[in-house]
Structures are given as C-alpha cells and as structure tokens.
Design an enzyme around this catalytic site. Structure first.
Site: not given
Ligand code: ARG
Length: 403
Positions: A16, A96, A125, A179
């Site tokens: 990505d 993040r 995110d 993911s």
């Molecule tokens: N749902 C989780 C959060 O918002 C994980 C998000 C990132 N995970 C991912 N598999 N892309 O903190």
C-alpha cells in the site's frame, strides 16, 4: 490544488505505501521523504530502504522508536489501566500520536509542507494521525491518498502497481491479506472472514500467541517490580521499557496470554470486529492493578477507575495531544507516587493471575483486617454506629414503599 513542495510519507515498505509513494510523486511532482518507524513490529526494515531507493527517494528515514514508544506512550497509558470499551488495550491507537510526532519533526527538519499516511477513509487511524499532526503543527498539510485517489478496491490497487512496475509479492496477487497492524504492544488483525462477527476466527489469524489449549501444562511464575507506577524489572532483572515489554511478550505468547476477539465501536461511526494479541500488555495490566491494590488509597483508586473510560476513549479517538488528555494524565501520574513494589503472577493456559504482591509503601494492614485478636485499636461498636447511620434512609424508604 495548491502547490506542495515536499512531502514526508509514513512508509512501511509494504504494498500500500509503495503505491502511495509512487502516486504522491506522480500527483504532486515533488520530492517525497520516507519515514519508517521501528515500533517493534517484528518486520525487517532494511527492505523498506531498498524499495524506497528503487523508487528514487533520496532522503530515507528509518528510526528505532521502540524505547520512546514504550516509555512515553505505552507506560503512561498503563498507569491509567486504560481499556477501551472494557477490553481493548489500545495497541494501535497509542502508536499513532508517536508516528505523527516524528512525521511533524522530520517535516520541520527537511522543510516539508505536507505529511502523508496510508490509513483508509473508514478507520480510526486517519483521525488519530491527523488530529495529532494538527495539534502539533497546524501549518503542515496532511495528504491521505486513500481518500483522494480514484482507486476504490484492492483489485484496482494491484492494477496500479502492475502499471507502475511496483513489485507485488506473489502471495498478494491471489487472496487479499488481512489488515494487520503490529507493534511492541500488540498485533491487530481485521478484514476478510473476520468481517462476519458470527464466524469463528480461524486459528491462523493469531501470530504471536499460542492457543491456550496448546500452551504448556506447567504454569510459569514470574515477578514484576514497579517503581512509581512503571514496571522496571522482570524476574529480578532490571531492563529498559522496550526490553521489558519484549520479554513479557515472549512469556505471555508462550502461555497463550492476551488474545481478544472483539467487536468495537469505531470513532468514525461503524462497528468493526478484530482479533487482538497483547501478551505483554495483558500481563502488565494485571500486575499494575495488583501493585495498585495495596498501594493506592480507596478513594484515589476509585477516582482513577471512574476517569479511566474517558481517558481510554480520548486515546482511541485520537486526542492524545489534547489538553483534556494531558489533564487526566497529570491526575493519573500524581496518583502513582507510591505505586512501587513487586507482584508475582502465574501464567497458565491463557491466564495471567496475580498470586502475591508486596510493597514498602503498602497501605495494607494485616493487623487491622485480621480475624484474630488485634493490637490495633478498632472498636467494633463503631461499626454498629456506622451501619445505623447508613441504614437510616433505607429504613425510611422501606417504610414509605411498604416493602
Ligand atoms: N481497530 C483498531 C483500532 O482502531 C486497530 C486498527 C488498526 N488495525 C489494522 N488491522 N489495520 O485501534
């Protein structure tokens, strides 16, 4: 579109962000600096350098953020015993703001006017990255290709890659991968079959914990020492924050500790189902509650528990750099002055149970609580008066309601 001179991209080297790199170079016709954070995701990071070089990137940043991540983000959050919706240890949420902080730092250093990330338009995110960047430097623009380009599916993404001679790993041509987001605190897995919460997650989604059924039949006893609310040693050995969490991840993973199958409420508005593995974090939460149980005053502990969901929600929603999170943090940190001592836990088939705790700052008084004769003056008649006063209103209510 206003002209952009230079962009710092949060770059993993995966498919990505490789496509995003190309797309940014083409769309904005400017220099792109790549930033790859080592958060202990357990991936080789040097391939990211080679790939960025191949794409003509001149300024490639690969930074080891493991200690900063655990010391300045994970540990402060653990002091609060933070859990989102009662269960999620916030492993992605807490990473993040750290990535955003470094994106901003590099952007300032190299004179970039924008940063870019590969988070999609449906997730949390993107919100976390962008709120953090804006809190730290509102003059920096944020580019979110997933919300801007015309690519709408994984198939189109692969077509774009082929057209631009971006290497697609063979296993990514067939079935789309889950993911996944991984760092020293957790691995989160979403998508594909997991999108149906009625389906049981297949065993192969788990990456860093064994199935508790297959965990060793012999329990393992470990000790963790805390100093002012932060863990400082495991089994008597003092280690750095990142080394400590790494050690506990190994121990927990082997005993199947820290698996979570969760349907959560995303900030953006939908429910999502994910599989989380947080072996070390799960052990630390139990241990921290264990040491707090003897060192915190009742009212202090209860106040912490009251504000905890609020604090966790702020982190989940991306408000790490907001004043209300910092205010709650000050309260939490203040409470930890005497949270020092040692906790012993038993790891066994998916569980991490506190089996003993001791502290030089303990408020626990065996003499006071004992069922035996006690040296401490405790007048049992006081308890009688205590109950008499507390029952007053209950008796009035019962009389009126005719119970
Ligand atoms: N749902 C989780 C959060 O918002 C994980 C998000 C990132 N995970 C991912 N598999 N892309 O903190």
């Amino acid at each position: 579109m206003t002209k952009i001179e230079k962009i710092v991209l949060s770059y993993s080297g995966g498919l990505d962000t490789s496509i995003i790199l190309k797309w940014l170079q083409e769309t904005y016709g400017c220099e792109v600096v790549t930033f790859t954070a080592d958060l202990g995701q357990g991936e080789e990071l040097e391939p990211a350098r080679a790939k960025a070089e191949m794409s003509g990137v001149k300024d490639i940043r690969i930074v080891d953020l493991r200690e900063e991540f655990v010391r300045d983000f994970v540990f402060p959050m653990l002091r609060a015993n933070a859990l989102y919706e009662g269960q999620y240890l916030l492993g992605s949420s807490i990473a993040r703001p750290l990535i955003a902080k470094h994106l901003v730092g590099i952007a300032r250093e190299v004179g970039a006017d924008a940063v870019a990330h590969g988070a999609t338009g449906k997730g949390n995110d993107q919100i976390r990255f962008e709120l953090a960047v804006n809190a730290l430097d509102p003059s920096i623009r944020v580019i979110a290709p997933w919300r801007q380009w015309t690519i709408r599916s994984r198939m189109q993404l692969l077509e774009y890659a082929e057209k631009h001679r971006i290497l697609v790993p063979s296993d990514k041509r067939g079935e789309a991968p889950f993911s996944i987001d991984a760092n020293l605190l957790h691995t989160s897995t979403e998508g594909k079959i997991l999108e149906n919460p009625a389906e049981v997650a297949p065993d192969h989604v788990y990456q860093r914990t064994v199935d508790p059924i297959d965990a060793p039949d012999a329990p393992e006893i470990i000790t963790i020492r805390f100093e002012r609310g932060d863990p400082i040693s495991v089994n008597g050995k003092a280690v750095t924050p990142a080394a400590l969490l790494t050690k506990l991840n190994g121990l927990g993973g082997r005993h199947g500790v820290g698996r979570l199958d969760l349907v959560e409420n995303r900030f953006i508005g939908m429910k999502s189902r994910g599989i989380y593995e947080t072996p070390g974090g799960t052990i630390l939460l139990a241990a921290h509650r264990g040491i707090e149980s003897i060192t915190l005053d009742r009212a202090a502990a209860h106040l912490k528990d009251e504000i905890m969901p609020r604090y966790a929600e702020l982190i989940y929603n991306g408000f790490w750099f907001a004043p209300e999170r910092e205010m709650l943090q000050a309260l939490i940190d203040h409470s930890q002055a005497f949270v020092s001592g040692e906790v012993t836990l038993r790891l066994y088939k998916g569980s991490a149970s506190v089996i003993s705790r001791a502290s030089p700052c303990s408020l626990y008084s065996a003499d006071l609580v004992t069922f035996e004769e006690s040296a401490i003056a405790f007048d049992h008649h006081d308890a009688e008066g205590f109950i008499r006063l507390n029952r007053l209103r209950l008796r009035s209510l019962a009389a009126r309601n005719g119970r």
